[in-house]
Enzyme design. Structure first.
Site, PDB file in Angstrom:
ATOM      1  N   THR A 126      46.603  82.787  78.511  1.00 62.01           N
ATOM      2  CA  THR A 126      45.895  81.781  77.758  1.00 62.01           C
ATOM      3  C   THR A 126      46.792  80.666  77.252  1.00 62.01           C
ATOM      4  O   THR A 126      48.011  80.773  76.992  1.00 62.01           O
ATOM      5  CB  THR A 126      45.350  82.435  76.388  1.00 62.01           C
ATOM      6  OG1 THR A 126      44.645  83.588  76.726  1.00 62.01           O
ATOM      7  CG2 THR A 126      44.775  81.631  75.346  1.00 62.01           C
ATOM      8  N   GLY A 131      41.255  78.799  77.321  1.00 61.51           N
ATOM      9  CA  GLY A 131      41.309  80.481  77.135  1.00 61.51           C
ATOM     10  C   GLY A 131      40.283  81.040  78.163  1.00 61.51           C
ATOM     11  O   GLY A 131      40.502  81.585  79.402  1.00 61.51           O
ATOM     12  N   SER A 132      38.925  80.965  77.699  1.00 63.46           N
ATOM     13  CA  SER A 132      37.853  81.545  78.560  1.00 63.46           C
ATOM     14  C   SER A 132      38.007  80.856  79.968  1.00 63.46           C
ATOM     15  O   SER A 132      37.795  81.205  81.024  1.00 63.46           O
ATOM     16  CB  SER A 132      36.589  81.191  77.976  1.00 63.46           C
ATOM     17  OG  SER A 132      36.536  81.642  76.613  1.00 63.46           O
ATOM     18  N   PHE A 156      48.652  83.150  71.731  1.00 61.83           N
ATOM     19  CA  PHE A 156      48.208  84.445  71.523  1.00 61.83           C
ATOM     20  C   PHE A 156      48.882  85.465  72.443  1.00 61.83           C
ATOM     21  O   PHE A 156      47.974  86.434  72.745  1.00 61.83           O
ATOM     22  CB  PHE A 156      46.544  84.320  71.681  1.00 61.83           C
ATOM     23  CG  PHE A 156      45.966  82.898  71.064  1.00 61.83           C
ATOM     24  CD1 PHE A 156      46.491  82.599  69.807  1.00 61.83           C
ATOM     25  CD2 PHE A 156      44.945  82.532  71.618  1.00 61.83           C
ATOM     26  CE1 PHE A 156      45.671  81.731  69.256  1.00 61.83           C
ATOM     27  CE2 PHE A 156      44.199  81.585  70.832  1.00 61.83           C
ATOM     28  CZ  PHE A 156      44.515  81.213  69.681  1.00 61.83           C
ATOM     29  N   GLU A 244      41.667  96.260  82.295  1.00 60.86           N
ATOM     30  CA  GLU A 244      41.972  95.493  80.859  1.00 60.86           C
ATOM     31  C   GLU A 244      40.899  95.886  79.902  1.00 60.86           C
ATOM     32  O   GLU A 244      40.911  96.280  78.675  1.00 60.86           O
ATOM     33  CB  GLU A 244      42.252  94.238  81.159  1.00 60.86           C
ATOM     34  CG  GLU A 244      42.578  93.399  79.688  1.00 60.86           C
ATOM     35  CD  GLU A 244      43.362  92.154  79.763  1.00 60.86           C
ATOM     36  OE1 GLU A 244      43.846  91.713  80.687  1.00 60.86           O
ATOM     37  OE2 GLU A 244      43.367  91.695  78.650  1.00 60.86           O
ATOM     38  N   GLY A 342      33.720  99.387  46.334  1.00 63.65           N
ATOM     39  CA  GLY A 342      34.563  98.624  46.290  1.00 63.65           C
ATOM     40  C   GLY A 342      35.785  99.248  46.972  1.00 63.65           C
ATOM     41  O   GLY A 342      36.942  98.557  47.024  1.00 63.65           O
ATOM     42  N   GLY A 366      38.893  88.360  77.741  1.00 59.54           N
ATOM     43  CA  GLY A 366      37.460  87.987  77.870  1.00 59.54           C
ATOM     44  C   GLY A 366      36.503  88.095  76.684  1.00 59.54           C
ATOM     45  O   GLY A 366      36.374  89.129  76.373  1.00 59.54           O
ATOM     46  N   GLU A 369      30.987  86.416  75.004  1.00 58.94           N
ATOM     47  CA  GLU A 369      30.199  85.681  75.636  1.00 58.94           C
ATOM     48  C   GLU A 369      30.266  85.504  77.049  1.00 58.94           C
ATOM     49  O   GLU A 369      29.469  85.548  78.026  1.00 58.94           O
ATOM     50  CB  GLU A 369      30.208  84.194  75.055  1.00 58.94           C
ATOM     51  CG  GLU A 369      29.777  84.027  73.637  1.00 58.94           C
ATOM     52  CD  GLU A 369      30.506  84.787  72.565  1.00 58.94           C
ATOM     53  OE1 GLU A 369      31.739  84.945  72.729  1.00 58.94           O
ATOM     54  OE2 GLU A 369      30.145  85.102  71.365  1.00 58.94           O
TER      55      GLU A 369
HETATM   56  C1  FAD Z   1      45.139  88.710  68.832  1.00 61.26           C
HETATM   57  C2  FAD Z   1      45.152  88.250  70.311  1.00 61.26           C
HETATM   58  C3  FAD Z   1      45.804  88.753  71.303  1.00 61.26           C
HETATM   59  C4  FAD Z   1      45.586  87.997  72.549  1.00 61.26           C
HETATM   60  N1  FAD Z   1      46.429  88.545  73.372  1.00 61.26           N
HETATM   61  C5  FAD Z   1      46.572  87.815  74.743  1.00 61.26           C
HETATM   62  C6  FAD Z   1      47.477  87.896  75.883  1.00 61.26           C
HETATM   63  O1  FAD Z   1      48.175  89.085  75.910  1.00 61.26           O
HETATM   64  N2  FAD Z   1      47.552  87.427  76.908  1.00 61.26           N
HETATM   65  C7  FAD Z   1      46.643  86.200  77.006  1.00 61.26           C
HETATM   66  O2  FAD Z   1      46.742  85.297  78.188  1.00 61.26           O
HETATM   67  N3  FAD Z   1      45.572  85.977  76.212  1.00 61.26           N
HETATM   68  C8  FAD Z   1      45.764  86.646  74.845  1.00 61.26           C
HETATM   69  N4  FAD Z   1      44.716  86.146  73.910  1.00 61.26           N
HETATM   70  C9  FAD Z   1      43.763  85.196  74.308  1.00 61.26           C
HETATM   71  C10 FAD Z   1      42.478  85.584  74.287  1.00 61.26           C
HETATM   72  O3  FAD Z   1      42.051  86.186  75.580  1.00 61.26           O
HETATM   73  C11 FAD Z   1      41.711  84.357  74.288  1.00 61.26           C
HETATM   74  O4  FAD Z   1      41.606  83.785  72.755  1.00 61.26           O
HETATM   75  C12 FAD Z   1      39.944  84.490  74.642  1.00 61.26           C
HETATM   76  O5  FAD Z   1      40.003  84.812  76.044  1.00 61.26           O
HETATM   77  C13 FAD Z   1      39.431  83.245  74.291  1.00 61.26           C
HETATM   78  O6  FAD Z   1      39.921  82.093  74.716  1.00 61.26           O
HETATM   79  P1  FAD Z   1      39.906  80.784  73.761  1.00 61.26           P
HETATM   80  O7  FAD Z   1      40.700  81.378  72.316  1.00 61.26           O
HETATM   81  O8  FAD Z   1      40.740  79.849  74.270  1.00 61.26           O
HETATM   82  O9  FAD Z   1      38.687  80.650  73.157  1.00 61.26           O
HETATM   83  P2  FAD Z   1      37.653  79.355  73.815  1.00 61.26           P
HETATM   84  O10 FAD Z   1      37.682  79.835  75.434  1.00 61.26           O
HETATM   85  O11 FAD Z   1      37.912  78.136  73.527  1.00 61.26           O
HETATM   86  O12 FAD Z   1      36.135  79.936  73.309  1.00 61.26           O
HETATM   87  C14 FAD Z   1      35.607  79.298  72.076  1.00 61.26           C
HETATM   88  C15 FAD Z   1      34.216  80.056  71.862  1.00 61.26           C
HETATM   89  O13 FAD Z   1      33.434  79.379  73.158  1.00 61.26           O
HETATM   90  C16 FAD Z   1      32.849  80.559  73.641  1.00 61.26           C
HETATM   91  N5  FAD Z   1      32.535  80.054  75.089  1.00 61.26           N
HETATM   92  C17 FAD Z   1      33.580  79.427  75.880  1.00 61.26           C
HETATM   93  N6  FAD Z   1      33.208  79.256  77.096  1.00 61.26           N
HETATM   94  C18 FAD Z   1      31.868  79.567  77.005  1.00 61.26           C
HETATM   95  C19 FAD Z   1      30.456  79.649  78.204  1.00 61.26           C
HETATM   96  N7  FAD Z   1      30.991  79.375  79.463  1.00 61.26           N
HETATM   97  N8  FAD Z   1      29.640  80.138  77.715  1.00 61.26           N
HETATM   98  C20 FAD Z   1      29.259  80.662  76.307  1.00 61.26           C
HETATM   99  N9  FAD Z   1      30.475  80.685  75.442  1.00 61.26           N
HETATM  100  C21 FAD Z   1      31.474  80.115  75.748  1.00 61.26           C
HETATM  101  C22 FAD Z   1      33.896  81.704  73.624  1.00 61.26           C
HETATM  102  O14 FAD Z   1      33.124  82.773  73.989  1.00 61.26           O
HETATM  103  C23 FAD Z   1      34.253  81.714  72.296  1.00 61.26           C
HETATM  104  O15 FAD Z   1      33.325  82.228  71.429  1.00 61.26           O
HETATM  105  C24 FAD Z   1      44.743  86.890  72.761  1.00 61.26           C
HETATM  106  C25 FAD Z   1      44.030  86.494  71.777  1.00 61.26           C
HETATM  107  C26 FAD Z   1      43.973  87.155  70.395  1.00 61.26           C
HETATM  108  C27 FAD Z   1      43.269  86.563  69.373  1.00 61.26           C
END
Ligand code: FAD
Length: 381
Positions: A126, A131-132, A156, A244, A342, A366, A369
Protein backbone atom coordinates in the site's frame (compact mmCIF):
# COMPACT_ATOMS: atom_id res chain seq x y z
CA UNK A 1 -17.38 -30.04 17.61
CA UNK A 2 -13.76 -29.99 16.66
CA UNK A 3 -12.60 -29.41 13.12
CA UNK A 4 -11.68 -32.44 11.02
CA UNK A 5 -8.25 -31.05 10.18
CA UNK A 6 -7.25 -30.97 13.86
CA UNK A 7 -5.61 -34.13 15.18
CA UNK A 8 -4.39 -35.10 18.63
CA UNK A 9 -0.97 -33.54 17.95
CA UNK A 10 -2.60 -30.16 17.18
CA UNK A 11 -4.58 -30.24 20.43
CA UNK A 12 -1.40 -30.98 22.40
CA UNK A 13 0.35 -28.16 20.56
CA UNK A 14 -2.55 -25.79 21.35
CA UNK A 15 -2.29 -26.61 25.06
CA UNK A 16 1.46 -25.99 25.05
CA UNK A 17 1.09 -22.71 23.15
CA UNK A 18 -1.73 -21.55 25.44
CA UNK A 19 0.45 -22.21 28.49
CA UNK A 20 3.25 -20.24 26.88
CA UNK A 21 0.89 -17.31 26.21
CA UNK A 22 -0.50 -17.43 29.75
CA UNK A 23 3.02 -16.88 31.01
CA UNK A 24 4.51 -14.64 28.33
CA UNK A 25 1.64 -12.64 26.76
CA UNK A 26 -1.60 -12.36 28.77
CA UNK A 27 -0.01 -10.68 31.82
CA UNK A 28 1.73 -8.03 29.66
CA UNK A 29 -0.82 -7.37 26.93
CA UNK A 30 -2.41 -4.27 28.47
CA UNK A 31 1.03 -2.77 29.05
CA UNK A 32 1.95 -3.43 25.39
CA UNK A 33 -1.26 -1.72 24.29
CA UNK A 34 -0.41 1.31 26.40
CA UNK A 35 3.19 1.44 25.20
CA UNK A 36 2.03 0.97 21.62
CA UNK A 37 4.40 -1.88 20.77
CA UNK A 38 5.05 -5.55 21.36
CA UNK A 39 8.63 -5.94 22.59
CA UNK A 40 11.12 -7.81 20.42
CA UNK A 41 11.87 -9.98 23.45
CA UNK A 42 8.41 -11.55 23.00
CA UNK A 43 9.19 -12.34 19.36
CA UNK A 44 12.45 -13.94 20.48
CA UNK A 45 10.62 -16.10 23.04
CA UNK A 46 8.13 -17.16 20.36
CA UNK A 47 11.09 -18.18 18.20
CA UNK A 48 12.94 -20.01 20.98
CA UNK A 49 9.85 -22.10 21.65
CA UNK A 50 9.17 -23.06 18.03
CA UNK A 51 6.09 -20.87 17.52
CA UNK A 52 7.43 -18.83 14.59
CA UNK A 53 6.95 -20.26 11.10
CA UNK A 54 6.76 -23.93 12.19
CA UNK A 55 5.67 -24.85 8.65
CA UNK A 56 9.11 -24.06 7.18
CA UNK A 57 11.12 -27.01 5.89
CA UNK A 58 13.39 -28.75 8.41
CA UNK A 59 16.30 -28.01 6.10
CA UNK A 60 16.07 -24.34 7.18
CA UNK A 61 15.33 -25.04 10.84
CA UNK A 62 11.54 -25.35 10.65
CA UNK A 63 9.30 -28.21 11.75
CA UNK A 64 7.59 -28.98 8.45
CA UNK A 65 4.30 -28.44 10.28
CA UNK A 66 1.03 -28.41 8.34
CA UNK A 67 -1.30 -25.39 8.10
CA UNK A 68 -3.42 -26.63 11.01
CA UNK A 69 -0.57 -25.55 13.31
CA UNK A 70 -0.78 -22.06 11.80
CA UNK A 71 -4.53 -22.06 12.45
CA UNK A 72 -3.92 -22.94 16.11
CA UNK A 73 -1.25 -20.24 16.49
CA UNK A 74 -3.39 -17.55 14.86
CA UNK A 75 -6.44 -18.47 16.96
CA UNK A 76 -4.54 -18.48 20.22
CA UNK A 77 -2.79 -15.18 19.43
CA UNK A 78 -6.16 -13.60 18.58
CA UNK A 79 -7.58 -14.77 21.91
CA UNK A 80 -4.88 -12.74 23.67
CA UNK A 81 -5.57 -9.68 21.52
CA UNK A 82 -5.80 -8.51 17.92
CA UNK A 83 -2.58 -6.48 18.12
CA UNK A 84 -0.63 -9.73 17.83
CA UNK A 85 -1.71 -9.84 14.18
CA UNK A 86 1.83 -8.86 13.14
CA UNK A 87 3.11 -12.25 14.28
CA UNK A 88 0.59 -14.08 12.11
CA UNK A 89 1.60 -11.77 9.27
CA UNK A 90 5.26 -12.71 9.73
CA UNK A 91 4.49 -16.45 10.08
CA UNK A 92 1.89 -17.08 7.42
CA UNK A 93 1.91 -14.11 5.10
CA UNK A 94 5.42 -12.70 4.53
CA UNK A 95 7.81 -15.59 5.21
CA UNK A 96 5.91 -17.77 2.68
CA UNK A 97 7.02 -15.36 -0.09
CA UNK A 98 10.65 -16.13 0.72
CA UNK A 99 10.00 -19.87 0.95
CA UNK A 100 8.02 -19.97 -2.32
CA UNK A 101 9.87 -17.53 -4.55
CA UNK A 102 13.30 -17.15 -2.92
CA UNK A 103 16.50 -18.59 -4.37
CA UNK A 104 18.33 -21.26 -2.36
CA UNK A 105 20.77 -18.59 -1.22
CA UNK A 106 17.96 -16.24 -0.07
CA UNK A 107 16.27 -19.09 1.81
CA UNK A 108 19.49 -20.12 3.56
CA UNK A 109 20.18 -16.52 4.49
CA UNK A 110 16.77 -15.50 5.80
CA UNK A 111 14.51 -18.42 6.72
CA UNK A 112 16.44 -19.67 9.81
CA UNK A 113 16.35 -16.14 11.26
CA UNK A 114 12.64 -15.74 10.50
CA UNK A 115 12.12 -18.90 12.57
CA UNK A 116 14.29 -17.75 15.48
CA UNK A 117 12.74 -14.28 15.59
CA UNK A 118 16.05 -12.57 14.80
CA UNK A 119 14.40 -11.26 11.67
CA UNK A 120 10.92 -9.73 11.75
CA UNK A 121 9.25 -9.34 8.36
CA UNK A 122 6.71 -7.05 6.74
CA UNK A 123 5.05 -6.67 3.36
CA UNK A 124 4.73 -3.27 1.74
CA UNK A 125 2.17 -2.96 -1.02
CA UNK A 126 0.00 0.00 0.00
CA UNK A 127 1.02 3.58 -0.83
CA UNK A 128 -0.57 6.89 0.12
CA UNK A 129 -2.10 7.05 -3.39
CA UNK A 130 -2.83 3.36 -4.06
CA UNK A 131 -4.34 0.66 -1.88
CA UNK A 132 -7.06 -1.38 -3.55
CA UNK A 133 -5.71 -0.30 -6.94
CA UNK A 134 -2.48 -2.22 -6.44
CA UNK A 135 -1.54 -2.27 -10.13
CA UNK A 136 -1.15 1.50 -9.99
CA UNK A 137 1.50 1.79 -7.28
CA UNK A 138 4.15 4.38 -8.08
CA UNK A 139 7.23 3.18 -6.14
CA UNK A 140 9.91 2.49 -8.74
CA UNK A 141 12.98 0.26 -8.79
CA UNK A 142 15.47 1.06 -11.53
CA UNK A 143 18.41 -1.24 -12.19
CA UNK A 144 21.80 0.41 -11.85
CA UNK A 145 24.77 -1.97 -12.00
CA UNK A 146 24.51 -4.40 -9.09
CA UNK A 147 21.62 -2.53 -7.45
CA UNK A 148 18.01 -1.50 -7.83
CA UNK A 149 17.53 2.16 -6.97
CA UNK A 150 14.18 2.39 -5.20
CA UNK A 151 12.13 5.56 -4.87
CA UNK A 152 8.70 5.91 -3.33
CA UNK A 153 6.65 5.69 -0.17
CA UNK A 154 4.58 2.98 1.51
CA UNK A 155 2.01 3.40 4.24
CA UNK A 156 0.00 1.41 6.83
CA UNK A 157 2.73 -1.24 6.99
CA UNK A 158 2.16 -3.82 9.73
CA UNK A 159 5.40 -4.51 11.71
CA UNK A 160 6.72 -1.34 10.04
CA UNK A 161 8.79 -0.27 13.06
CA UNK A 162 10.26 -3.66 14.00
CA UNK A 163 10.71 -5.07 10.50
CA UNK A 164 14.20 -6.19 9.47
CA UNK A 165 13.12 -7.60 6.11
CA UNK A 166 10.44 -6.00 4.00
CA UNK A 167 8.98 -7.46 0.84
CA UNK A 168 8.35 -4.32 -1.19
CA UNK A 169 6.11 -4.20 -4.25
CA UNK A 170 7.59 -1.80 -6.79
CA UNK A 171 7.50 -1.01 -10.47
CA UNK A 172 10.55 -2.28 -12.32
CA UNK A 173 8.76 -1.33 -15.54
CA UNK A 174 6.55 1.73 -14.94
CA UNK A 175 5.43 1.74 -18.60
CA UNK A 176 4.25 -1.88 -18.71
CA UNK A 177 0.88 -2.51 -20.32
CA UNK A 178 -1.19 -3.64 -18.53
CA UNK A 179 0.46 -1.91 -15.55
CA UNK A 180 0.45 -4.95 -13.24
CA UNK A 181 3.01 -6.65 -15.49
CA UNK A 182 5.56 -4.04 -14.38
CA UNK A 183 5.45 -5.01 -10.69
CA UNK A 184 8.31 -6.89 -8.99
CA UNK A 185 9.01 -7.81 -5.37
CA UNK A 186 12.24 -6.70 -3.73
CA UNK A 187 13.40 -7.68 -0.25
CA UNK A 188 14.61 -4.54 1.50
CA UNK A 189 16.85 -5.13 4.51
CA UNK A 190 16.97 -3.02 7.66
CA UNK A 191 20.19 -1.11 6.95
CA UNK A 192 19.62 -0.37 3.28
CA UNK A 193 21.01 3.09 2.46
CA UNK A 194 18.18 5.46 1.47
CA UNK A 195 15.53 3.50 3.37
CA UNK A 196 13.91 5.19 6.39
CA UNK A 197 10.79 4.63 8.44
CA UNK A 198 8.28 7.24 9.41
CA UNK A 199 6.36 7.51 12.62
CA UNK A 200 4.34 4.76 14.17
CA UNK A 201 0.80 5.57 13.04
CA UNK A 202 -1.88 6.38 15.63
CA UNK A 203 -4.73 3.99 14.96
CA UNK A 204 -8.33 3.58 16.15
CA UNK A 205 -7.44 0.10 17.40
CA UNK A 206 -4.61 -2.48 17.35
CA UNK A 207 -2.74 -0.14 19.65
CA UNK A 208 0.21 -2.46 20.31
CA UNK A 209 0.70 -3.16 16.61
CA UNK A 210 3.53 -1.13 15.07
CA UNK A 211 1.98 0.08 11.84
CA UNK A 212 4.21 2.58 10.03
CA UNK A 213 5.13 4.52 6.93
CA UNK A 214 8.24 3.60 4.94
CA UNK A 215 10.29 5.89 2.71
CA UNK A 216 12.68 5.03 -0.09
CA UNK A 217 14.89 7.78 -1.43
CA UNK A 218 17.40 6.43 -3.92
CA UNK A 219 17.48 3.35 -1.70
CA UNK A 220 20.20 0.93 -2.90
CA UNK A 221 18.85 -2.61 -2.90
CA UNK A 222 21.26 -5.32 -4.12
CA UNK A 223 19.94 -6.94 -7.27
CA UNK A 224 20.18 -10.37 -5.65
CA UNK A 225 17.35 -9.24 -3.33
CA UNK A 226 14.84 -9.54 -6.18
CA UNK A 227 12.27 -12.16 -5.19
CA UNK A 228 11.43 -14.51 -8.04
CA UNK A 229 11.34 -12.99 -11.51
CA UNK A 230 11.06 -9.38 -12.60
CA UNK A 231 7.54 -8.43 -13.66
CA UNK A 232 5.92 -11.36 -11.82
CA UNK A 233 5.31 -9.54 -8.52
CA UNK A 234 1.60 -8.98 -9.06
CA UNK A 235 1.03 -12.68 -9.76
CA UNK A 236 2.97 -13.66 -6.64
CA UNK A 237 0.87 -11.23 -4.57
CA UNK A 238 -2.38 -12.58 -5.99
CA UNK A 239 -1.33 -16.10 -5.12
CA UNK A 240 -0.21 -15.34 -1.57
CA UNK A 241 -3.14 -13.04 -0.79
CA UNK A 242 -5.34 -16.15 -0.57
CA UNK A 243 -3.64 -17.42 2.59
CA UNK A 244 -3.48 -13.84 3.91
CA UNK A 245 -7.27 -13.51 3.57
CA UNK A 246 -7.78 -16.88 5.17
CA UNK A 247 -5.66 -15.82 8.16
CA UNK A 248 -7.78 -12.65 8.50
CA UNK A 249 -10.99 -14.72 8.38
CA UNK A 250 -9.63 -17.12 11.03
CA UNK A 251 -8.71 -14.23 13.32
CA UNK A 252 -12.10 -12.51 12.86
CA UNK A 253 -13.94 -15.77 13.53
CA UNK A 254 -11.92 -16.24 16.73
CA UNK A 255 -12.57 -12.63 17.76
CA UNK A 256 -16.33 -13.17 17.27
CA UNK A 257 -16.17 -16.29 19.47
CA UNK A 258 -14.29 -14.39 22.17
CA UNK A 259 -16.73 -11.44 22.08
CA UNK A 260 -19.71 -13.78 22.32
CA UNK A 261 -18.19 -15.37 25.45
CA UNK A 262 -17.58 -11.96 26.97
CA UNK A 263 -21.21 -10.92 26.37
CA UNK A 264 -22.63 -14.21 27.63
CA UNK A 265 -20.53 -14.09 30.78
CA UNK A 266 -21.55 -10.49 31.43
CA UNK A 267 -25.33 -10.90 31.04
CA UNK A 268 -25.31 -13.99 33.27
CA UNK A 269 -23.83 -12.10 36.19
CA UNK A 270 -25.54 -8.69 35.70
CA UNK A 271 -28.95 -8.08 37.28
CA UNK A 272 -31.71 -5.62 36.37
CA UNK A 273 -35.35 -5.40 37.45
CA UNK A 274 -34.77 -8.22 39.93
CA UNK A 275 -33.56 -10.75 37.35
CA UNK A 276 -30.37 -11.71 35.67
CA UNK A 277 -30.07 -9.84 32.35
CA UNK A 278 -29.62 -13.22 30.62
CA UNK A 279 -33.18 -14.15 31.63
CA UNK A 280 -34.82 -11.50 29.40
CA UNK A 281 -36.08 -13.12 26.25
CA UNK A 282 -34.85 -10.30 24.03
CA UNK A 283 -31.33 -10.79 25.37
CA UNK A 284 -31.57 -14.55 24.87
CA UNK A 285 -32.74 -14.06 21.28
CA UNK A 286 -29.82 -11.75 20.53
CA UNK A 287 -27.38 -14.26 21.95
CA UNK A 288 -29.11 -17.02 19.98
CA UNK A 289 -28.68 -14.98 16.78
CA UNK A 290 -25.02 -14.31 17.55
CA UNK A 291 -24.43 -18.00 18.32
CA UNK A 292 -26.03 -18.95 14.99
CA UNK A 293 -23.91 -16.47 13.02
CA UNK A 294 -20.79 -17.72 14.77
CA UNK A 295 -21.61 -21.37 14.09
CA UNK A 296 -22.18 -20.62 10.39
CA UNK A 297 -18.89 -18.71 10.21
CA UNK A 298 -17.01 -21.52 11.94
CA UNK A 299 -18.43 -24.19 9.64
CA UNK A 300 -17.52 -22.20 6.56
CA UNK A 301 -14.03 -21.14 7.62
CA UNK A 302 -13.21 -24.71 8.64
CA UNK A 303 -14.28 -25.88 5.19
CA UNK A 304 -12.07 -23.29 3.50
CA UNK A 305 -9.14 -24.28 5.76
CA UNK A 306 -9.61 -27.93 4.75
CA UNK A 307 -9.71 -27.03 1.07
CA UNK A 308 -6.62 -24.86 1.43
CA UNK A 309 -4.80 -27.69 3.19
CA UNK A 310 -5.80 -30.03 0.37
CA UNK A 311 -4.16 -27.62 -2.09
CA UNK A 312 -7.43 -26.62 -3.74
CA UNK A 313 -8.04 -23.27 -5.45
CA UNK A 314 -9.88 -21.16 -2.84
CA UNK A 315 -10.01 -17.70 -4.44
CA UNK A 316 -13.81 -17.38 -4.41
CA UNK A 317 -14.41 -19.20 -1.11
CA UNK A 318 -11.73 -17.29 0.77
CA UNK A 319 -13.10 -13.98 -0.53
CA UNK A 320 -16.54 -15.04 0.75
CA UNK A 321 -15.13 -16.10 4.11
CA UNK A 322 -13.12 -12.90 4.50
CA UNK A 323 -15.98 -10.47 3.84
CA UNK A 324 -18.77 -12.41 5.53
CA UNK A 325 -16.90 -13.37 8.69
CA UNK A 326 -15.36 -9.94 9.23
CA UNK A 327 -18.79 -8.29 8.80
CA UNK A 328 -20.30 -10.88 11.14
CA UNK A 329 -17.58 -10.16 13.72
CA UNK A 330 -18.35 -6.43 13.48
CA UNK A 331 -22.04 -7.16 14.18
CA UNK A 332 -21.10 -9.37 17.11
CA UNK A 333 -18.82 -6.62 18.47
CA UNK A 334 -21.62 -4.05 18.38
CA UNK A 335 -24.14 -6.43 20.01
CA UNK A 336 -21.67 -7.60 22.64
CA UNK A 337 -20.83 -4.03 23.59
CA UNK A 338 -24.53 -3.12 23.78
CA UNK A 339 -25.20 -6.08 26.07
CA UNK A 340 -22.53 -4.77 28.46
CA UNK A 341 -24.48 -1.50 28.89
CA UNK A 342 -22.28 1.43 29.99
CA UNK A 343 -19.55 -0.88 31.20
CA UNK A 344 -18.94 -2.00 27.63
CA UNK A 345 -17.80 1.50 26.83
CA UNK A 346 -15.19 1.46 29.58
CA UNK A 347 -11.60 0.63 28.73
CA UNK A 348 -11.29 -1.78 31.64
CA UNK A 349 -13.77 -4.11 29.92
CA UNK A 350 -12.21 -6.22 27.19
CA UNK A 351 -15.17 -5.73 24.86
CA UNK A 352 -14.22 -2.04 24.46
CA UNK A 353 -10.83 -2.97 23.00
CA UNK A 354 -12.33 -5.77 20.86
CA UNK A 355 -14.93 -3.34 19.47
CA UNK A 356 -12.29 -0.92 18.20
CA UNK A 357 -9.92 -3.64 16.99
CA UNK A 358 -12.33 -5.52 14.72
CA UNK A 359 -13.32 -3.02 11.94
CA UNK A 360 -9.88 -3.07 10.31
CA UNK A 361 -10.35 -6.73 9.43
CA UNK A 362 -12.93 -5.57 6.86
CA UNK A 363 -10.36 -3.17 5.39
CA UNK A 364 -6.96 -4.83 5.21
CA UNK A 365 -5.85 -7.80 3.12
CA UNK A 366 -8.17 -6.35 0.45
CA UNK A 367 -11.29 -4.43 1.46
CA UNK A 368 -14.58 -6.28 1.69
CA UNK A 369 -15.74 -4.39 -1.39
CA UNK A 370 -12.79 -5.88 -3.30
CA UNK A 371 -13.75 -9.33 -1.99
CA UNK A 372 -17.22 -8.90 -3.48
CA UNK A 373 -15.68 -7.72 -6.77
CA UNK A 374 -13.67 -10.98 -6.90
CA UNK A 375 -16.74 -13.10 -6.11
CA UNK A 376 -18.87 -11.24 -8.68
CA UNK A 377 -16.30 -12.01 -11.39
CA UNK A 378 -17.02 -15.70 -10.92
CA UNK A 379 -20.79 -15.25 -11.25
CA UNK A 380 -20.89 -15.00 -15.03
CA UNK A 381 -22.82 -11.71 -14.91
C1 FAD B 1 -4.00 -1.32 10.42
C2 FAD B 1 -3.68 -1.54 8.98
C3 FAD B 1 -2.65 -2.42 8.64
C4 FAD B 1 -2.31 -2.60 7.30
N1 FAD B 1 -1.23 -3.39 6.98
C5 FAD B 1 -0.78 -3.40 5.71
C6 FAD B 1 0.45 -4.07 5.38
O1 FAD B 1 1.09 -4.69 6.24
N2 FAD B 1 0.89 -3.98 4.10
C7 FAD B 1 0.22 -3.32 3.12
O2 FAD B 1 0.68 -3.28 1.99
N3 FAD B 1 -0.95 -2.68 3.40
C8 FAD B 1 -1.45 -2.70 4.67
N4 FAD B 1 -2.63 -2.03 4.96
C9 FAD B 1 -3.31 -1.32 3.91
C10 FAD B 1 -4.64 -1.94 3.49
O3 FAD B 1 -4.43 -3.15 2.83
C11 FAD B 1 -5.36 -0.88 2.62
O4 FAD B 1 -5.74 0.18 3.48
C12 FAD B 1 -6.56 -1.44 1.90
O5 FAD B 1 -6.16 -2.35 0.91
C13 FAD B 1 -7.40 -0.34 1.26
O6 FAD B 1 -6.63 0.54 0.53
P1 FAD B 1 -6.81 2.13 0.75
O7 FAD B 1 -6.67 2.39 2.21
O8 FAD B 1 -5.89 2.83 -0.18
O9 FAD B 1 -8.30 2.42 0.37
P2 FAD B 1 -8.86 2.72 -1.13
O10 FAD B 1 -8.36 1.69 -2.06
O11 FAD B 1 -8.61 4.13 -1.46
O12 FAD B 1 -10.41 2.50 -0.89
C14 FAD B 1 -11.28 3.47 -0.30
C15 FAD B 1 -12.70 2.90 -0.34
O13 FAD B 1 -13.09 2.75 -1.69
C16 FAD B 1 -13.48 1.40 -1.92
N5 FAD B 1 -13.11 1.02 -3.28
C17 FAD B 1 -11.92 1.15 -3.89
N6 FAD B 1 -11.97 0.64 -5.12
C18 FAD B 1 -13.23 0.17 -5.30
C19 FAD B 1 -13.90 -0.50 -6.37
N7 FAD B 1 -13.28 -0.80 -7.50
N8 FAD B 1 -15.20 -0.85 -6.19
C20 FAD B 1 -15.83 -0.57 -5.03
N9 FAD B 1 -15.24 0.05 -3.98
C21 FAD B 1 -13.96 0.41 -4.12
C22 FAD B 1 -12.74 0.58 -0.89
O14 FAD B 1 -13.33 -0.68 -0.66
C23 FAD B 1 -12.79 1.51 0.30
O15 FAD B 1 -14.02 1.35 0.96
C24 FAD B 1 -3.02 -1.90 6.29
C25 FAD B 1 -4.08 -1.05 6.64
C26 FAD B 1 -4.40 -0.86 7.96
C27 FAD B 1 -5.51 0.09 8.29
Amino acid sequence: MTARYLREEHHIFREAFRKFLEKEAYPYYDEWEQRGIIPRSFWAKMGENGFLCPWVDEKYGGLNADFAYSVVINEELEKVGSSLVGIGLHNDIVTPYIASYGTEEQKQKWLPKCISGELITAIAMTEPGAGSDLANISTTAVKDGDYYIVNGQKTFITNGIHADLIVVACKTDPHAKPPHRGISLLVVERDTPGFTRGRKLEKVGLHAQDTAELFFQDAKVPKENLLGEEGKGFYYLMEKLQQERLVVAIAAQTAAEVMFSLAKHYVKQRSAFGRRVSEFQTVQFRLAEMATDIAIGRTFVDRVIEEHMAGKQIVTEVSMAKWWITEMAKRVAAEAMQLHGGYGYMEEYEIARRYRDIPVSAIYAGTNEMMKTIIARQLDL
